[in-house]
Structures are given as structure tokens and as C-alpha cells.
Enzyme design. Structure first.
Site, short mmCIF file in Angstrom:
data_model
loop_
_atom_site.label_atom_id
_atom_site.label_comp_id
_atom_site.label_asym_id
_atom_site.label_seq_id
_atom_site.Cartn_x
_atom_site.Cartn_y
_atom_site.Cartn_z
N ASP A 89 12.33 41.08 53.74
CA ASP A 89 12.41 39.22 54.02
C ASP A 89 13.29 38.74 55.17
OD1 ASP A 89 13.42 36.90 52.32
OD2 ASP A 89 14.26 38.10 51.18
N ASP A 100 9.46 32.19 45.31
CA ASP A 100 10.32 32.64 44.58
C ASP A 100 10.51 31.89 43.26
OD1 ASP A 100 12.07 34.23 46.24
OD2 ASP A 100 13.44 32.83 47.21
C1 GLA Z 1 15.20 35.95 49.26
C2 GLA Z 1 13.79 36.57 48.32
C3 GLA Z 1 14.10 36.74 47.23
C4 GLA Z 1 15.03 37.23 47.01
C5 GLA Z 1 15.97 37.14 47.68
C6 GLA Z 1 17.65 38.29 48.01
O1 GLA Z 1 15.66 34.81 48.19
O2 GLA Z 1 12.41 35.75 48.09
O3 GLA Z 1 13.20 37.11 46.30
O4 GLA Z 1 14.55 38.24 47.53
O5 GLA Z 1 15.78 37.02 48.15
O6 GLA Z 1 18.56 37.56 48.54
#
Ligand code: GLA
Length: 682
Positions: free
Chosen positions: A448, A510
Site C-alpha cells: 500500500d 476503496d
Molecule cells: C488503504 C487501502 C485499504 C486498507 C487501508 C489500511 O486505504 O486502500 O484497502 O488497506 O489502506 O489502512
């Protein structure tokens, strides 16, 4: 078919792909100019192409379309290369040196008439794809400053009008497709954020305004780069159009030492005569054949509890969820954020990559063993490029982050960006990632990157950081060949051909609301194939949008990619768990067709064809009374073929499916959906 041929008399090169040709020529001043990008030509025809230059007044440019626009002479299109030599002299006075071709790779070597510059234009064609790859390499034996150094300039043939397709978006609203008339002048698509970005994606398509999903000529380009980038699309007064693009945003400059090499990322281009759908299918095929590290693999069904538990991760809840995930058929259990250091919210702990001792007193092994006992693989979330100021790492190395001396350090999501362009920082990341994967049985990382870059003190870091991310991923994969990686940046903020060369899938968004996802997935599919598009089924009402949708609808939308489940299974009823298990089983059955097949976008669904099978996923949002249901006319079938519905046994004829369409009779309910599996009779 000879991929590269050359006509010495006219100094013309012809590049051939299976269905297209690309032609360039050296003009009298040794400048490489563009002549043709479209249907197949012979070398004789290519050599006969008119140079087409026209200078209407002393205020006009040469009229040529350059393969790389430099600031020399009467050339006024957006510069691709802005190079400043000692003393402030700018522009390239091209001197052709040599050309070499090795299979489909053509290199044109140039110098400058006055400065010790080596400038190379690279072209690569493949015998199994119409996508052409281009990039630029330069070295100078005196110090120079680069104000812009694009990978390539692409020109399209003259048409009466032009339409631009591209995507814009935001966090949780990625890949919004726009098709608009190309404005006269210059249109810039860009990211200044250090990441590919949610706001735009580095690809562009042009057509004459007459292309449809199924028909018409489309010219497109996609940049293989995961940091800041810029593509400038031009429509000039003479009615010509094209674009130049590369890494870095406007205003950056890079000073090169004598002898230092500068190589740009690939900017790939495609001409398709088969509409936007045809262009997308060729891009999907190219990504599979020439970009992805493991193109033949099917993506496992993921379970990830991020939406279910957020930062409240612990051994007990992960074990409980793992049991239910296995019950519904998940194959890979991924533990998301907050398993490490002091990370119990987004305020602390990033950078401290060891299991949180309160949450995992026995380390990760007990959970991993349990996941394995359920027959699933195990994956972990990591965010190697970031640090919370409240972390042991930052307390030990406050200077490791991107920052400008004496200026505030802008925090976003309470975090700062580690400057991976610094070798000691990149070494640290490589070392702990290697240790993590070596010491545990980890099959998958969700990598990420949750903020944009600010306060970059050295313009080179914009490039160096991305190169370091690539190098770390490449090394990690080489050292751990079983490891698979998902690219994520707050959802789809890092989706591009550069990251896909070292990852297996991307976290699309997300936003897991199935209705919103239809539009996000539509934009995503313009360039990127279904197999890399991670899509979860989550709870209803959706935690982000509060929309309620049926479980089958959520599954049918997510089955259009790499299916995952992200709901709080502890709150699903036994009936819902049974229905989910049945739908996961269906997904596994159709997965080779969706993930390895050929994709056709339909008015309210998707069609995939692979070997003798065809799968149709159809979905509809809220229904307005009286709105007629569009026909799902299938595409690309054998008109004489007979196709049996595997579930109902009904026989369909290919010609009828393509003309009258597939009868679905969806119920009049909002968020109705259907899945049809057809098998062609031998
Ligand atoms: C990002 C990702 C999510 C999750 C969060 C965790 O927003 O896109 O899927 O992994 O971080 O903090």
C-alpha cells in the site's frame, strides 16, 4: 513478416505489427519525423508517403510531426525534450549516427552538431501484439539540465475532428471515463503527487469522433510509470493532433553529470481499427503477454477483513474470520493494516514492521498455521514507503523522510513519505521485507501507499523513489519466487503498466459499493484486464455509501475481476454464508473464462469468451419504471455455432445471440443481476 525494415533512399523506417504499421523518416536536417500510424503498409508504400510539411508563414513551424519534439529551429509543438547545455544553449541540432535493429527492437542513434550528446530513440514491436513500445535514452559528456525528457511523442493522422478519451477520479471514485471533443490547443493530463494518482491515469485515446465500442479507428497510448507523470495532448491550428508524455510533472529539472545515463520509462502506443472495445482487448492481451510477471495464473479468492474490523486486528478475530472465509471458499487470507508495531490507529506505528506483541503475543505463526490448516494461503498488508512520526523508525531516523530543510513537514493521514531514493532507506526496506517473507510463510503482500508526496527537496527523488520501489519489488520477487503482490495506493492510486510489470493485481478502489463499482470497473477496463482487477464483496448496507444491494448483485459485479470477500462474515447469516459459498463455487468455475478470456463490454454487463465457453455477467442499477431493457447483443461468437446454456440447457445460435441478443428477463427489482454460462457445442 519483417518487424523492422528500412528504405535507404528515402531514409524511411517501417515498423510492422500483426495488423498495423508505423512509419518514420529522417528529414533533410536529420530530424526523425512521423509519417504514418495505422493500417498495414509495404515498405514501398511507406517510402512513397509524402513528408507533408507545410509552412504557411514566417510565424509557423516546419509543419513536421517530430518523433521527439526538441526546442530547436522552427518547431513549436509541446517540447518532449528540453535540454540545457552549458552556457544556457538549448535544443538538439540532430545528427543521425546509426540505426540498429534486433528482432523487433529498433534503435536510432543521434548526436548533436555542437554538443557531445548521445540521444537514442527506441522502438519495440512484438509479433503477437499491435502495441508499440517506445522510450528515450540519453547521455552527455558535459553537464546538462533536463527540464523535460519524455518517452515519446505520438502523432495521429489528420482527421476532421478528434475526440479524447481519458479517466479522472478521486479516492473511492477512480477511473471515471470521459469522452469529449479534443479542445483546440493543449490539454494536459498529469499527476504531481509522486504516485500514478486517483485523479488521472496515464493513458489516452484519440479517435475522429466516429469510433464506437465496436467500430472505428482509435489511437491510444499508456505510460509505464508509477510516479508523477505528464501527457500533453495537442490539437493545433493546422488540424493535427497527437501527444507527448513521460515521467515527472512540469517545473521539475534534473541535472545530469557528464557521462550519466538517463533512460525514460516505456510509453506504449496502439492503433486499433475495431473501436474502443477492440483497443481495450488489445491492451488487455498486451498486458498479459508482455507486462505481467505471471500471466497464466488465475487469481485466488481473497478474504480480507479491513472493512470488517478496521484497525481492531487481533489473533482471535482473525482466526474466527479465517474459519468462515475458508467455509465460503476463500483461498488466500490477507491480514490488512494494524498487525505491527504500535499501530492501533492511523496515528502511529508505520515503519515498525514487527508483529504487535499485544495483538500477536506468539508472533504471526499461530495465525498463519491456522490459516494453512484451513487450506488457505496467507498474505499480509505492508506500507513500506511510509512512516508515522509516532514510530520508533522516525524517532531513530527523522531525516529519512521527504522534507525540505526548515519547512513544515506536511502530514497526510498522520504519515510522512520515506525517501527511498536514498540508498540507505531503500536498503532498510529491502532488508525488513526480505526478513518478513523469509521468516514467515507469506505468499502474498498487499503493498500500500497511502498518501501523495510533498516537500520533495531534490527533483531527482520524484524519479529515484519510484525506481527504488521497482527495484525492491523486483528483488523481492526474485528472492521469493512464490510471492505474489497486490499494488494498492488508498485503492486505485497506483494502477499503471509500470507497477503491473512487478505485481499480480491491483486494489481497484476503496469503494466496494457494487453499484459504484460498475462505473469504476468500466473505466478500469479501458486499459487493464479483468485478471488484475481486485474486487471484493462486502456488507450491505455498504460501509462507505450506505447503499443496500442484494448479495448476488454484489457477487456478480465482483466476479468481473479477481474476486475477494471483504465483509464481516461474523455478521452474515447462515443463509448468506451458504449463498456466498455457492457463488464462490460458481466464480471458481467461470474464473478461467473471466481471467484468461477475451472481454467485451456490453450495455449493462460483460461478456468473456475462452476456449469453448462464454460467460455473461449482467447487472442493472435502480430501475425507472417504463425504461426498456437494452438488448444484450453478444459479440465475437461463431455465427454458425450452437451455444448451450450450461444451467438451463437452452440452446442458442451464435448468429441469433449476436443479432437479437441474449434474453435475460431480469426481474423489475433494483439491482437485479444475472450470470449466464454458455458452452459451444463441438
Ligand atoms: C488503504 C487501502 C485499504 C486498507 C487501508 C489500511 O486505504 O486502500 O484497502 O488497506 O489502506 O489502512
Amino acid at each position: 513478416m519483417q518487424p523492422v525494415t528500412f528504405d535507404a533512399a528515402s531514409r524511411t523506417w517501417l515498423l510492422r505489427t500483426p495488423a498495423t504499421s508505423y512509419v518514420l523518416r529522417l528529414d533533410a536536417g536529420d530530424v526523425p519525423v512521423h509519417l504514418h500510424w495505422g493500417p498495414v503498409l509495404t515498405l514501398e508504400q511507406a517510402a512513397a508517403l509524402p513528408s507533408g510539411t507545410r509552412q504557411s508563414s514566417s510565424f509557423d513551424g516546419t509543419g513536421a510531426l517530430d518523433e521527439l519534439v526538441t526546442e530547436a529551429g522552427a518547431r513549436f509543438h509541446t517540447p518532449s525534450l528540453q535540454i540545457v547545455f552549458p552556457g544556457g544553449v538549448r535544443g538538439v541540432d540532430w545528427r543521425f549516427k546509426a540505426h540498429e535493429s534486433d528482432g523487433g527492437h529498433l534503435v536510432l542513434r543521434f548526436g548533436d552538431a555542437h554538443e557531445p550528446l548521445e540521444l537514442e530513440l527506441h522502438y519495440r514491436v512484438h509479433d503477437d501484439s499491435d502495441v508499440i513500445e517506445r522510450w528515450t535514452r540519453l547521455v552527455c559528456r558535459v553537464p546538462v539540465t533536463l527540464l523535460r525528457c519524455d518517452s515519446a511523442a505520438w502523432s495521429v493522422p489528420m482527421r476532421d475532428g478528434y475526440r479524447l478519451s481519458h479517466v479522472t477520479g478521486d479516492w473511492s471514485a477512480e477511473h471515471g471515463l470521459h469522452r469529449t471533443e479534443l479542445a483546440a490547443g493543449e490539454t494536459t493530463l498529469t499527476s504531481r503527487r509522486g504516485l500514478t494518482s486517483h485523479a488521472a491515469n496515464p493513458w489516452v485515446m484519440l479517435d475522429a469522433g466516429d469510433a464506437t465500442e465496436r467500430h472505428g479507428e482509435v489511437w491510444s497510448g499508456a505510460l509505464a510509470w508509477s510516479g508523477s507523470w505528464r501527457i500533453t495532448v495537442t490539437r493545433d491550428a493546422a488540424g493535427r493532433a497527437g501527444w507527448t508524455g513521460g515521467f515527472g510533472h512540469e517545473g521539475l529539472s534534473w541535472r545530469l553529470e557528464p557521462g550519466e545515463e538517463w533512460v525514460t520509462p516505456v510509453f506504449a502506443g496502439l492503433y486499433s481499427a475495431h473501436g474502443h472495445g477492440g483497443a481495450s482487448r488489445t491492451w488487455h492481451d498486451y498486458v498479459s503477454r508482455h507486462v505481467l510477471p505471471e500471466p497464466g495464473e488465475l487469481r485466488p479468492v481473497v478474504y480480507n477483513a479491513w472493512e470488517a474490523v478496521g484497525f481492531d486486528v487481533g489473533e482471535a478475530n482473525q482466526k474466527e474470520l479465517a474459519a468462515l472465509a475458508a467455509q465460503v471458499g476463500a483461498e488466500l487470507f490477507v491480514m490488512d493494516d494494524a498487525w505491527f508495531g504500535g499501530r492501533t490507529s492511523d496515528r502511529a506505528g508505520l515503519g515498525d514492521w514487527w508483529p504487535n506483541p499485544d495483538r500477536f503475543p506468539g508472533g504471526l505463526a499461530p495465525l498463519i498455521d491456522e490459516v494453512h490448516r484451513h487450506g488457505m494461503r496467507f498474505g499480509l498488508w505492508v506500507e513500506p514507503e511510509m512512516v508515522n512520526p509516532d514510530s520508533d523508525l522516525y524517532r531513530a531516523h527523522p531525516d529519512w523522510v521527504l522534507h525540505q530543510p526548515g519547512r513544515p513537514r506536511t502530514e497526510l493521514r498522520h504519515q510522512l513519505v520515506l525517501d527511498l531514493s536514498r540508498p540507505e532507506v531503500a536498503y532498510w526496506a529491502q532488508e525488513w521485507l526480505n526478513r518478513l517473507v523469509s521468516e514467515h510463510e507469506i505468499d502474498f503482500l498487499k503493498w500500500d501507499c497511502n498518501r501523495a508526496f510533498t516537500e520533495v527537496a531534490d527533483d531527482r527523488a520524484w524519479i529515484g523513489h519510484v525506481r527504488a520501489v521497482y527495484a525492491i519489488l523486483d528483488r523481492l520477487r526474485a528472492d521469493h519466487p512464490h510471492l505474489r503482490v497486490e499494488a494498492c495506493a488508498g485503492g486505485g492510486g497506483r494502477t499503471d503498466l509500470g507497477i503491473l510489470a512487478r505485481t499480480d493485481q491491483v486494489w481497484t478502489s476503496d469503494n466496494t459499493d457494487a453499484f459504484d463499482r460498475i462505473a469504476i470497473q468500466h473505466g478500469f477496463s479501458q486499459l487493464y484486464p479483468a485478471r488484475v482487477m481486485a474486487a471484493w464483496v462486502t456488507d450491505s448496507p455498504n460501509p462507505l455509501t450506505r447503499r443496500r444491494t442484494p448479495l448476488a448483485f454484489r457477487f456478480h459485479v465482483a466476479m468481473a475481476g479477481a474476486l475477494g470477500i471483504g465483509g464481516d462474515l461474523l455478521r452474515w447469516s447462515p443463509e448468506e454464508l451458504d449463498q456466498a459459498a455457492a457463488l464462490v463455487a460458481v466464480h471458481k468455475d467461470i474464473r478461467p473464462v473471466v481471467q484468461l478470456g477475451v472481454q467485451h463490454r456490453l450495455p449493462y454487463g460483460m461478456q468473456y469468451a475462452h476456449e469453448d465457453r462464454v460467460v455473461v455477467l449482467a447487472w442493472r442499477g435502480p430501475v425507472r419504471h417504463g425504461t426498456p431493457e437494452p438488448r444484450l447483443r453478444l459479440e465475437g461468437l461463431d455465427p454458425l455455432g450452437r451455444y448451450t446454456d450450461e444451467d438451463s440447457g437452452v440452446l442458442h445460435h451464435g448468429a441469433v445471440l449476436m443479432s437479437a441478443g441474449l434474453p435475460l428477463d431480469l426481474p423489475a427489482d433494483d439491482y437485479a443481476s444475472a450470470l449466464v454460462r454458455l458452452r459451444r457445442e463441438a
